[in-house]
Structures are given as structure tokens and as C-alpha cells.
Design a protein around this motif. Structure first.
Motif, PDB file in Angstrom:
ATOM      1  N   LEU A  15      25.574  58.243  17.515  1.00  0.00           N
ATOM      2  CA  LEU A  15      25.757  57.366  18.680  1.00  0.00           C
ATOM      3  C   LEU A  15      26.030  55.931  18.239  1.00  0.00           C
ATOM      4  CD1 LEU A  15      22.988  58.531  21.200  1.00  0.00           C
ATOM      5  CD2 LEU A  15      25.446  58.636  21.540  1.00  0.00           C
ATOM      6  N   ARG A  69      23.264  53.172  19.530  1.00  0.00           N
ATOM      7  CA  ARG A  69      22.708  53.047  20.880  1.00  0.00           C
ATOM      8  C   ARG A  69      21.869  54.296  21.183  1.00  0.00           C
ATOM      9  NH1 ARG A  69      28.066  54.655  21.913  1.00  0.00           N
ATOM     10  NH2 ARG A  69      28.273  56.478  23.271  1.00  0.00           N
ATOM     11  N   GLY A  70      21.205  54.254  22.335  1.00  0.00           N
ATOM     12  CA  GLY A  70      20.357  55.377  22.721  1.00  0.00           C
ATOM     13  C   GLY A  70      18.890  55.152  22.421  1.00  0.00           C
ATOM     14  N   ASP A 128      27.962  52.632  18.583  1.00  0.00           N
ATOM     15  CA  ASP A 128      28.744  51.924  19.596  1.00  0.00           C
ATOM     16  C   ASP A 128      29.748  51.002  18.906  1.00  0.00           C
ATOM     17  OD1 ASP A 128      29.659  50.415  21.798  1.00  0.00           O
ATOM     18  OD2 ASP A 128      27.781  50.751  22.856  1.00  0.00           O
ATOM     19  N   GLY A 164      21.122  52.046  25.725  1.00  0.00           N
ATOM     20  CA  GLY A 164      21.857  53.215  26.195  1.00  0.00           C
ATOM     21  C   GLY A 164      21.539  53.543  27.640  1.00  0.00           C
ATOM     22  N   ASP A 165      22.348  54.417  28.233  1.00  0.00           N
ATOM     23  CA  ASP A 165      22.207  54.760  29.652  1.00  0.00           C
ATOM     24  C   ASP A 165      20.920  55.522  29.942  1.00  0.00           C
ATOM     25  OD1 ASP A 165      24.602  53.535  29.992  1.00  0.00           O
ATOM     26  OD2 ASP A 165      25.752  55.339  30.448  1.00  0.00           O
ATOM     27  N   ASN A 221      21.451  49.661  34.682  1.00  0.00           N
ATOM     28  CA  ASN A 221      22.485  50.043  33.723  1.00  0.00           C
ATOM     29  C   ASN A 221      23.529  48.942  33.573  1.00  0.00           C
ATOM     30  OD1 ASN A 221      25.426  51.556  33.523  1.00  0.00           O
ATOM     31  ND2 ASN A 221      23.903  52.374  32.121  1.00  0.00           N
ATOM     32  N   ASP A 249      25.457  59.115  27.169  1.00  0.00           N
ATOM     33  CA  ASP A 249      25.630  58.302  25.964  1.00  0.00           C
ATOM     34  C   ASP A 249      26.439  59.048  24.909  1.00  0.00           C
ATOM     35  OD1 ASP A 249      24.282  56.003  26.766  1.00  0.00           O
ATOM     36  OD2 ASP A 249      22.336  56.791  26.181  1.00  0.00           O
ATOM     37  N   SER A 300      30.853  60.960  27.804  1.00  0.00           N
ATOM     38  CA  SER A 300      30.920  60.346  29.130  1.00  0.00           C
ATOM     39  C   SER A 300      31.048  61.392  30.232  1.00  0.00           C
ATOM     40  CB  SER A 300      32.107  59.385  29.198  1.00  0.00           C
ATOM     41  OG  SER A 300      31.918  58.311  28.305  1.00  0.00           O
TER      42      SER A 300
END
Length: 341
Positions: free
Chosen positions: A30, A46-47, A32, A215-216, A155, A96, A99
Motif C-alpha cells: 500500500l 498508507r492504511g 501511496d 487510509g480510508d 475521509n 485502500d 478502488s
């Protein structure tokens, strides 16, 4: 009390440890990569927000087994909120990696929001400017839409180092202190402190310059949990609803003003952008750290005193909200929030 403090300390270090593990995983899976819409310049994993999720969701059942059920809710209501939080986090973490379609995310968010509203019982009777308003069944709809908005709002606002985690920490800490000011029960403040401590552990890695992004999964989880705790507080003491909205004012105003301005200017609302007020401020000051610290100072020195006056009954909630928001609205306007670059 001692056991509770020791548990909080353990959760802090567990969150730090989990963030480190997630960073090792994210460096491979992950990463970015910066692009023209990014606020960062170097590839960053990320995450990491899933450390907040893991810490809170593992510790919360233990907390409620040691203390009276927070807010006087039933165990079934607690399970509904716990399930909604887990579902929101997992879908965000999947997003993440690959998509998802906006419709898929919205369906899951809508179901999660419905579970939360079912658990808390909608909005309580609102009191403002000396008037009382009972929304009845409409309160469930407003609360449902509000939870969905907070999931997405958080977010949207997770765009620079330390901002989202710092906001969660300072808001949870402030709301827990408000409970003590009005003689609230310890159990209600405990969940707030647990969520704040979970965010603080991640913040140790995310504070500018960030070594990992939220992250989301983490941002959606925080949005849902903050909305849930807000509704639970509002049900026990209506003035707490206004206090929550005041404390989250920077995020509420920036995200809402930006969205409305982009809609007015006929921008594609589903398209990624970097036109929030905090993003413009970060580029103007050439620093994530300065903006994050500025937001934390606004929360501590401006919003917290207003919220304190509301919970102590010295200031009408709606009037206090107006006082708190007017400077924030001016800042959003001054920084051209929502206006294309």
C-alpha cells in the motif's frame, strides 16, 4: 481507576506497535505514490489507521465488561455500533487496496449508519434559542444522513500529516473532560478516552513528517465512531450535541463549505481534488506541521472554551455554534476552499 489507566497505557503502546506492523506491510502492498492532486511529495505507505480500528475494537468489549455499560445502552446496541464500525473500516481498507465504486462504498456506509441510528434511537429533542423541537421519525432520517456525512467528511479531511488523528485525539479528550465537568458517568468518558488514545498511538507515526498515512479504513472508522459517540452523548444530555458540533467545527466547516462551493462551481464532486481550506493553507505555508498545529490550537483555544460554556449551561447551544463557526467560515472563504486551483 488504576486498572483503567493501565489499560489505556497498554492500548496506547498497542496502537503504536500495530501501526509499525502495518507500516511494514504497507511498504510492499500500500505505497501511496504522489501525483498532481497529492499533498505529499515522497512515496508513503498508507492504511495505518487500521491500528486505531484494531486497538479500539479489541479493547472496547473489554472496557464495557469491566465498567457499567456506557450511556446506559444495551449490549445489543453496543454490538450494532461495533459491527457498523468494523464493516466501515473493512470496506475502507479494501478500498485502500483496490478502488471500489462510489456506489458500493455508499451502500455499505448507509447500512452502517442505519445500524448506528437503530442503536442510539435517532436524534433527541433539540433545544435552541429557548425553543424545543422534537423531530420524531424525521430525527432518525437526519441522524442517518448525518452519520453518512461524517464518514465521508472525515475521509475528505484526512489530507495532510497528523490532521485527522490529531483532531480525533483532541476532540475525544475534550469531550471526556466535559463529562467530568458536568459530573457525567465515568463509563461514558471511558470510550472517548479509549478512542482518543487509539488515535494517539497512530499519531506517533503520522505526525508531520508522516511515516505512514491513515487510509480510508481508519478515516471512515473515525468518522462513524465520532458520529456514534456524538449521538449517544446527545441522547443523555442534549447540550452535548452542540458541544460535539462545536469541537468538530474545523472539519465540519471546511468539508461542508468545500463541497457546497464545488457544487456551485459545477465541479465533479466524485473527483479527487486538493481544494480544501487546510490544503490551500498547507501549500501557502509550505508546511503540514504548521497547519496541523494551527488546527489543534483552534480546537484548544477557541472551540473548547465555547463548547465548555455550552455544556455548563452558560451559553445557548445554537448561539454558541454560530459564534464558533463564523470565524471558521471566514477562514474557509479567505482560503478559497472549494475553488479550483
Amino acid at each position: 481507576m488504576l486498572v483503567f489507566i493501565l489499560l489505556l497505557i497498554f492500548c496506547l503502546f498497542f496502537s503504536i506497535f500495530m501501526t509499525g506492523l502495518l507500516r511494514r506491510y504497507a511498504q510492499t502492498h500500500l505505497l501511496d505514490q504522489p501525483n498532481h492532486r497529492s499533498s505529499h511529495r515522497v512515496p508513503t505507505p498508507r492504511g495505518g489507521g487500521m491500528a486505531i480500528v484494531t486497538t479500539f475494537l479489541l479493547a472496547a468489549p473489554l472496557f464495557v465488561s469491566l465498567i457499567p455499560m456506557p450511556y446506559g445502552i444495551s449490549h445489543s446496541s453496543f454490538v450494532l455500533i461495533w459491527t457498523a464500525a468494523l464493516g466501515t473500516a473493512l470496506v475502507g481498507f479494501i478500498d485502500d487496496h483496490t478502488s471500489l465504486k462510489p456506489r458500493t462504498r455508499l451502500i455499505v456506509q448507509s447500512i452502517a449508519a442505519a445500524l448506528v441510528v437503530s442503536a442510539v434511537g435517532g436524534l433527541p429533542e433539540l433545544t435552541f434559542f429557548g425553543w424545543s423541537l422534537d423531530l420524531a421519525w424525521l430525527g432518525y432520517v437526519v441522524a442517518w444522513l448525518g452519520v453518512i456525512w461524517f464518514i465521508n467528511l472525515y475521509n475528505f479531511m484526512d489530507g495532510i500529516d497528523g490532521l485527522a488523528a490529531g483532531e480525533a485525539f483532541i476532540v475525544c479528550l475534550s469531550m471526556a473532560l466535559f463529562h467530568f465537568l458536568v459530573g457525567g458517568d465515568w463509563s461514558s468518558a471511558s470510550l472517548l478516552l479509549l478512542l482518543g488514545i487509539s488515535a494517539a498511538g497512530f499519531l506517533c507515526w503520522n505526525f508531520p513528517p508522516a511515516k505512514i498515512f491513515m487510509g480510508d479504513g481508519g478515516s471512515g472508522f473515525l468518522g462513524l465512531m465520532l458520529a456514534s459517540l456524538m449521538l449517544l452523548d446527545a441522547a443523555s444530555a442534549p447540550e452535548f450535541l452542540w458541544a460535539w458540533l462545536v469541537m468538530l467545527g474545523v472539519f465540519v466547516v471546511d468539508a461542508t463549505w468545500t463541497l457546497l462551493n464545488r457544487y456551485r462551481l459545477k465541479c465533479c464532486l466524485s473527483e479527487a481534488h486538493r481544494t480544501h481550506a487546510f490544503q490551500y493553507a498547507a501549500r501557502r505555508w509550505h508546511s503540514h506541521r504548521k497547519v496541523t498545529l494551527a488546527v489543534l490550537l483552534i480546537n484548544s483555544l477557541w472551540l473548547a472554551p465555547v463548547a465548555t460554556m455550552i455544556v455548563l449551561g452558560h451559553l445557548d447551544g445554537a448561539f454558541g455554534l454560530l459564534i464558533a463557526y463564523l470565524p471558521l467560515i471566514y477562514l474557509a472563504y479567505h482560503l478559497n476552499a472549494g475553488v479550483p486551483e
